[in-house]
Design a protein around this motif. Structure first.
Motif, PDB file in Angstrom:
ATOM      1  N   ASN A  61       0.838  -1.204   0.000  1.00  0.00           N
ATOM      2  CA  ASN A  61       0.000   0.000   0.000  1.00  0.00           C
ATOM      3  C   ASN A  61       0.870   1.250   0.000  1.00  0.00           C
ATOM      4  O   ASN A  61       0.880   2.028   0.963  1.00  0.00           O
ATOM      5  CB  ASN A  61      -0.915  -0.011   1.233  1.00  0.00           C
ATOM      6  N   GLY A  95       5.495   4.870   1.824  1.00  0.00           N
ATOM      7  CA  GLY A  95       5.022   3.542   2.190  1.00  0.00           C
ATOM      8  C   GLY A  95       6.206   2.793   2.771  1.00  0.00           C
ATOM      9  O   GLY A  95       7.344   2.949   2.309  1.00  0.00           O
ATOM     10  N   THR A 109       2.768  -2.084  -5.481  1.00  0.00           N
ATOM     11  CA  THR A 109       1.582  -1.890  -6.308  1.00  0.00           C
ATOM     12  C   THR A 109       1.556  -0.445  -6.780  1.00  0.00           C
ATOM     13  O   THR A 109       2.050   0.449  -6.100  1.00  0.00           O
ATOM     14  CB  THR A 109       0.299  -2.196  -5.521  1.00  0.00           C
ATOM     15  N   THR A 139      -3.227   4.740  -6.732  1.00  0.00           N
ATOM     16  CA  THR A 139      -2.333   4.768  -5.567  1.00  0.00           C
ATOM     17  C   THR A 139      -2.712   5.956  -4.685  1.00  0.00           C
ATOM     18  O   THR A 139      -3.098   7.022  -5.166  1.00  0.00           O
ATOM     19  CB  THR A 139      -0.873   4.885  -6.034  1.00  0.00           C
ATOM     20  N   ARG A 140      -2.567   5.782  -3.390  1.00  0.00           N
ATOM     21  CA  ARG A 140      -2.970   6.823  -2.437  1.00  0.00           C
ATOM     22  C   ARG A 140      -1.903   7.913  -2.277  1.00  0.00           C
ATOM     23  O   ARG A 140      -0.765   7.765  -2.737  1.00  0.00           O
ATOM     24  CB  ARG A 140      -3.241   6.194  -1.067  1.00  0.00           C
ATOM     25  N   GLY A 186      -6.039   4.038   0.602  1.00  0.00           N
ATOM     26  CA  GLY A 186      -5.474   3.330  -0.545  1.00  0.00           C
ATOM     27  C   GLY A 186      -6.531   2.638  -1.379  1.00  0.00           C
ATOM     28  O   GLY A 186      -7.695   2.531  -0.988  1.00  0.00           O
ATOM     29  N   PRO A 230      -3.651  -2.733   1.987  1.00  0.00           N
ATOM     30  CA  PRO A 230      -4.707  -1.906   1.410  1.00  0.00           C
ATOM     31  C   PRO A 230      -6.077  -2.547   1.567  1.00  0.00           C
ATOM     32  O   PRO A 230      -6.184  -3.749   1.877  1.00  0.00           O
ATOM     33  CB  PRO A 230      -4.308  -1.818  -0.073  1.00  0.00           C
TER      34      PRO A 230
END
Length: 321
Positions: free
Chosen positions: A8, A37, A58, A87-88, A108, A140
């Motif tokens: 995540n 992350g 990811t 993606t966050r 996320g 996530p």
């Protein structure tokens, strides 16, 4: 080779503002963008320490593309699993008038079952030939809480040492296969469901997880109070290096990076933890999740005191039910 896994990741944005308050627009400046992350921080820091490292992550949407570009710019080899979701971002605001720091973290993207399976396939392939796999950070949405256990099973099958730094369900659902677990006191407290007020209680909780076969070694980060290193029959307390902090974000990841790099150089566990503390100390001196300079880590390493062996820790370590 050290392989890091970040399920995540986030685009970390750090800014300064004179004052943070409700309603009014908050004018920001001094913006810094980092690939963030837990696992990506570990990868960037390990590379800064001169270790061969590769990142598995990811990535989805324009933010994911930006994240991979930042990794490429930092010359961190990476393999990404493309997601349908975005993606966050994580947002940190340093309030200049008070010195306070405000951190805003998004959940996320939701991973589909197919995306989760692809992640495990890529992790399995990427781990080939690695000395260590470092799985770090939150899981996530949509990913089952036992996902890190599945990674532990991959590492056990390939006889690779897994280092795990996570919290919540991802930590609580680990049952076996971890070489080194690095929780904070808060994360350890949540995992065992006890207050863990005293040092003896913290050691007992760590030893309880070792006795259950969850991990072989546990390093409990104590923040400004240093760290505890707990094995099946011994325990040490590590004092911190006192420095004024620019940002505490990523200090735990820097500790993990320093420990793993030390172990990859075949240092003893005590020396590796001292290196981790030196790396965390250097990280405190940089804004946001920006990378430190190896020269600073080496300088702080000389200031990390030798650890104190805790006599009688084993006698009090089996008190948890």
């Amino acid at each position: 080779m050290i392989v890091t896994v970040t399920m995540n990741p986030a685009l970390d944005i750090t800014v300064d503002a004179e004052r943070v308050g409700p309603t009014d627009k908050i004018r920001c400046c001094a913006d810094v963008y980092d690939a963030g992350g837990g696992g990506l921080n570990v990868a960037r820091f390990a590379r800064a320490l001169g270790a061969p490292v590769s990142a598995v992550l990811t990535a989805g949407g324009p933010i994911g593309t930006r994240l991979v570009e930042l990794l490429d710019d930092a010359i961190v080899p990476n393999t990404f699993i493309e997601l349908r979701g975005d993606t966050r971002e994580s947002f940190t605001v340093n309030e200049r008038s008070t010195g306070r720091q405000y951190r805003f973290v998004l959940p996320g993207p939701v991973l589909t079952a197919d995306e989760q399976l692809r992640c495990l396939e890529v992790i399995d392939a990427s781990a080939t030939g690695a000395a260590f796999v470092v799985a770090s950070g939150s899981l996530p949405p949509g990913v089952p809480a036992d996902f890190y256990q599945r990674i532990a099973d991959i590492c056990r099958k390939r006889q690779i040492r897994l280092v795990l730094d996570t919290s919540g369900g991802g930590l609580e659902h680990i049952t076996s296969g971890v070489f080194l677990l690095k929780p904070s006191v808060r994360e350890l407290r949540e995992c065992v469901g006890r207050p863990l007020v005293t040092e003896g209680e913290q050691i007992a909780a760590a030893r309880h997880l070792i006795d259950r076969g969850v991990a072989e070694v546990i390093v409990v980060s104590l923040g400004a109070e240093g760290a505890l290193l707990v094995t099946g029959d011994r325990c040490w307390r590590f004092a911190p290096v006192a420095v004024p902090a620019v940002s505490g974000v990523g200090a735990g990841d820097a500790m993990v990076a320093g420990i793993v790099v030390g172990l990859s150089r075949e240092w003893g566990m005590e020396s590796a933890v001292r290196y981790g503390i030196a790396a965390a100390t250097a990280k405190l001196q940089t804004p946001g999740t920006s990378t430190f300079d190896k020269v600073d880590v080496d300088r702080y390493l000389e200031q990390v005191p030798a650890p104190t062996a805790l006599e009688g820790a084993q006698d009090n370590s089996r008190s948890l039910p």
